[in-house]
Every structure is written in structure tokens, then in C-alpha cells.
Design a protein around this motif. Structure first.
Motif, mmCIF file in Angstrom:
data_model
loop_
_atom_site.group_PDB
_atom_site.id
_atom_site.type_symbol
_atom_site.label_atom_id
_atom_site.label_comp_id
_atom_site.label_asym_id
_atom_site.label_seq_id
_atom_site.Cartn_x
_atom_site.Cartn_y
_atom_site.Cartn_z
ATOM 1 N N LEU A 81 19.535 -7.171 -32.946
ATOM 2 C CA LEU A 81 20.727 -6.415 -33.327
ATOM 3 C C LEU A 81 21.762 -6.621 -32.224
ATOM 4 O O LEU A 81 21.498 -6.347 -31.053
ATOM 5 N N ALA A 82 22.922 -7.145 -32.605
ATOM 6 C CA ALA A 82 23.982 -7.386 -31.608
ATOM 7 C C ALA A 82 25.041 -6.305 -31.727
ATOM 8 O O ALA A 82 25.563 -6.046 -32.811
ATOM 9 N N THR A 83 25.328 -5.647 -30.606
ATOM 10 C CA THR A 83 26.373 -4.623 -30.594
ATOM 11 C C THR A 83 27.305 -4.896 -29.404
ATOM 12 O O THR A 83 26.983 -5.691 -28.521
ATOM 13 N N GLN A 84 28.426 -4.215 -29.404
ATOM 14 C CA GLN A 84 29.396 -4.336 -28.313
ATOM 15 C C GLN A 84 28.731 -3.947 -26.996
ATOM 16 O O GLN A 84 28.123 -2.896 -26.904
ATOM 17 N N ALA A 85 28.834 -4.813 -25.987
ATOM 18 C CA ALA A 85 28.317 -4.443 -24.666
ATOM 19 C C ALA A 85 29.327 -3.513 -24.016
ATOM 20 O O ALA A 85 30.515 -3.817 -23.961
ATOM 21 N N THR A 86 28.848 -2.370 -23.569
ATOM 22 C CA THR A 86 29.775 -1.402 -22.977
ATOM 23 C C THR A 86 29.975 -1.720 -21.489
ATOM 24 O O THR A 86 29.041 -2.159 -20.832
ATOM 25 N N PRO A 87 31.185 -1.481 -20.983
ATOM 26 C CA PRO A 87 31.444 -1.792 -19.572
ATOM 27 C C PRO A 87 30.494 -1.050 -18.648
ATOM 28 O O PRO A 87 30.051 -1.562 -17.649
ATOM 29 N N SER A 88 30.165 0.206 -19.028
ATOM 30 C CA SER A 88 29.183 0.924 -18.210
ATOM 31 C C SER A 88 27.990 1.160 -19.112
ATOM 32 O O SER A 88 28.128 1.273 -20.308
ATOM 33 N N GLY A 89 26.831 1.243 -18.518
ATOM 34 C CA GLY A 89 25.653 1.490 -19.357
ATOM 35 C C GLY A 89 24.612 0.428 -19.118
ATOM 36 O O GLY A 89 24.740 -0.421 -18.256
ATOM 37 N N LEU A 90 23.556 0.501 -19.918
ATOM 38 C CA LEU A 90 22.399 -0.355 -19.711
ATOM 39 C C LEU A 90 22.736 -1.810 -20.000
ATOM 40 O O LEU A 90 23.476 -2.127 -20.908
ATOM 41 N N GLY A 91 22.134 -2.673 -19.236
ATOM 42 C CA GLY A 91 22.189 -4.093 -19.553
ATOM 43 C C GLY A 91 23.525 -4.760 -19.291
ATOM 44 O O GLY A 91 23.782 -5.828 -19.791
ATOM 45 N N THR A 92 24.395 -4.103 -18.514
ATOM 46 C CA THR A 92 25.705 -4.748 -18.301
ATOM 47 C C THR A 92 25.856 -5.258 -16.873
ATOM 48 O O THR A 92 26.821 -5.926 -16.568
ATOM 49 N N GLU A 93 24.871 -4.957 -16.014
ATOM 50 C CA GLU A 93 25.014 -5.392 -14.614
ATOM 51 C C GLU A 93 25.159 -6.906 -14.553
ATOM 52 O O GLU A 93 25.892 -7.441 -13.748
ATOM 53 N N GLY A 94 24.422 -7.600 -15.449
ATOM 54 C CA GLY A 94 24.455 -9.060 -15.392
ATOM 55 C C GLY A 94 25.565 -9.655 -16.246
ATOM 56 O O GLY A 94 25.528 -10.835 -16.551
ATOM 57 N N MET A 95 26.529 -8.846 -16.671
ATOM 58 C CA MET A 95 27.588 -9.368 -17.542
ATOM 59 C C MET A 95 28.401 -10.409 -16.780
ATOM 60 O O MET A 95 28.916 -10.136 -15.698
ATOM 61 N N PRO A 96 28.472 -11.628 -17.315
ATOM 62 C CA PRO A 96 29.121 -12.701 -16.551
ATOM 63 C C PRO A 96 30.635 -12.541 -16.482
ATOM 64 O O PRO A 96 31.228 -11.850 -17.301
ATOM 65 N N THR A 97 31.200 -13.209 -15.512
ATOM 66 C CA THR A 97 32.662 -13.195 -15.426
ATOM 67 C C THR A 97 33.215 -14.142 -16.487
ATOM 68 O O THR A 97 32.591 -15.138 -16.828
ATOM 69 N N VAL A 98 34.375 -13.798 -16.985
ATOM 70 C CA VAL A 98 34.986 -14.589 -18.055
ATOM 71 C C VAL A 98 35.637 -15.843 -17.463
ATOM 72 O O VAL A 98 36.345 -15.777 -16.471
ATOM 73 N N GLU A 99 35.355 -16.965 -18.093
ATOM 74 C CA GLU A 99 35.941 -18.230 -17.614
ATOM 75 C C GLU A 99 37.451 -18.221 -17.806
ATOM 76 O O GLU A 99 37.955 -17.625 -18.756
ATOM 77 N N PRO A 100 38.186 -18.936 -16.961
ATOM 78 C CA PRO A 100 39.645 -19.029 -17.152
ATOM 79 C C PRO A 100 39.927 -19.648 -18.529
ATOM 80 O O PRO A 100 39.220 -20.543 -18.969
ATOM 81 N N GLY A 101 40.949 -19.145 -19.181
ATOM 82 C CA GLY A 101 41.294 -19.689 -20.500
ATOM 83 C C GLY A 101 40.629 -18.953 -21.652
ATOM 84 O O GLY A 101 40.992 -19.125 -22.804
ATOM 85 N N LEU A 102 39.622 -18.124 -21.340
ATOM 86 C CA LEU A 102 38.966 -17.340 -22.394
ATOM 87 C C LEU A 102 39.510 -15.918 -22.375
ATOM 88 O O LEU A 102 39.691 -15.329 -21.317
ATOM 89 N N GLN A 103 39.746 -15.397 -23.567
ATOM 90 C CA GLN A 103 40.266 -14.037 -23.657
ATOM 91 C C GLN A 103 39.135 -13.100 -24.071
ATOM 92 O O GLN A 103 38.449 -13.351 -25.063
ATOM 93 N N ARG A 104 38.925 -12.028 -23.291
ATOM 94 C CA ARG A 104 37.855 -11.084 -23.602
ATOM 95 C C ARG A 104 38.303 -10.178 -24.760
ATOM 96 O O ARG A 104 39.366 -9.565 -24.686
#
Length: 212
Positions: free
Chosen positions: A117-140
Motif C-alpha cells: 500500500l503506497a501512501t504519502q510519506a509525511t515529513p515527520s513520522g515513521l519511515g521518513t528519516e531515510g527520505m532522500p534529497t530531491v535531485e536538481p531539476g525534480l519538483q517535489r
């Protein structure tokens, strides 16, 4: 005798077994699919990429094998876990195409597939510590934008795994990202029972290992 009775009554009211009340309350507290997802095992979190947009996503395991996820969702050159998955193809949500996916899942059972099940990753909360940085040219952007794009196209996103290709056939597979549709809902029956309705934007991800 009377006093003992009243004491006993008093004791029973006082020692109301609280723990029994808690689980009921817990199930009620699951307000949406993100809450429900937190009750499942985290399978992957990172960025889904489509064109020049990226969507922070958490994927939790609904059924299938964790081994498929860890072996296919990794960077074969470095051996590390992939932090982004780029959707390069689309699969129309036609019955013959869906039957083919179902056939691959059946072929891959019990340990050659996984449904998440894929859901929006929340900025704070479980499983977001490893959230990668966005590459240049990509819009979040929010995951719901990707969901509405796929709904509009009446298609699932498709990613060939592993990213960057693989030596030999045993380590290859496919990832299908389904927007809410009849096919994806069959994997969310227990979520539906728990929540009553599935209002939040989400996707069902199917990963199947290629069988020789």
C-alpha cells in the motif's frame, strides 16, 4: 454481610479492566489509510519519479514476501537500497492486461511477489528519516497528483526492476503502481473493513519477480 457486598461492588467498579477497552478505542482511532498503513510493516520509502516530478512515498506490505522487495528494490551497482523509482512506462487498465498481472502474481506465489500500500510519506513520522534529497531539476509534489494522473490516463505506472538492469534473469522483475481501481481494491478489503471507506488518495503496488 451487607458491608462486604458493598465493598465488593465498590471494588468491581474501581477495578474496571481498562486494557480491554483500549484495543476497541485503537481501531476507532484509525482515521484514514495513512493511519492504517502504520499498522503494517514498512516495505520501502523513497521517491517515485514521473517525468520531472517526484513524489515522497511510503509503501507498506499488504501481502507477499519482504525478500522480493529487498532483492529487487536495490541498486545493483552499489548494492544499496534504492531511494527513487522512476516510472518509465504505463499499463492500460484493460482486463487482459490485469489478468496477466494476476497470472504473474499466482505464478510468483508464495515468495516471488509482494503487494504494498503506497501512501504519502509525511515529513515527520515513521519511515521518513531515510527520505532522500530531491535531485536538481525534480519538483517535489504530493502523491495524490501522481494518483490523479494515473486515474486520468486509466493506467498503472510500470517500472522494470532492478533499476539499471541486471546480470541474469533471476534478479529481474516488474513493479506496477495501480491507482484506486477495481483491481487494486481487492487487496484492500481488510483496510475497507477497518476504516469503512477509503477516501484518501493511495496506490497499490504489485512487485513480481520474473519466473524463468
Amino acid at each position: 454481610m451487607k458491608r462486604q457486598n458493598s465493598e465488593r461492588n465498590h471494588r468491581t467498579t474501581e477495578a474496571e479492566p481498562k486494557p480491554l477497552e483500549e484495543p476497541k478505542h485503537e481501531t476507532k482511532k484509525l482515521k484514514n489509510l495513512s493511519d492504517y498503513a502504520q499498522t503494517l510493516q514498512l516495505g520501502w520509502n523513497g521517491l517515485l519519479v514521473l517525468k520531472n516530478s517526484c513524489f515522497p512515498t511510503s509503501m507498506h506490505i499488504l501481502e507477499g514476501d519482504q525478500g522480493v522487495i529487498s532483492s529487487l528494490l536495490k541498486d545493483h551497482t552499489s548494492g544499496s537500497k534504492l531511494t527513487q523509482l522512476k516510472i518509465a512506462q504505463r499499463l492500460r487498465l484493460d482486463q487482459p492486461k490485469l489478468d496477466e498481472v494476476t497470472r504473474r502474481i499466482k505464478q510468483g506465489s508464495p515468495n516471488g511477489y509482494a503487494v504494498l500500500l503506497a501512501t504519502q510519506a509525511t515529513p515527520s513520522g515513521l519511515g521518513t528519516e531515510g527520505m532522500p534529497t530531491v535531485e536538481p531539476g525534480l519538483q517535489r509534489r504530493l502523491l495524490r497528483n501522481l494518483v490523479s494522473y494515473l486515474k486520468q490516463k486509466q493506467a498503472a505506472g510500470v517500472i522494470s526492476l532492478p533499476v539499471g538492469g541486471s546480470k541474469g534473469r533471476d534478479g529481474t522483475g516488474m513493479l506496477y503502481a495501480f491507482p484506486p481501481c477495481e483491481f487494486s481494491q481487492q487487496y484492500l478489503q481488510s483496510a475497507l473493513r477497518t476504516l469503512g471507506k477509503l477516501e484518501e488518495e493511495h496506490m497499490v503496488i504489485v512487485i513480481v519477480r520474473d519466473t524463468a
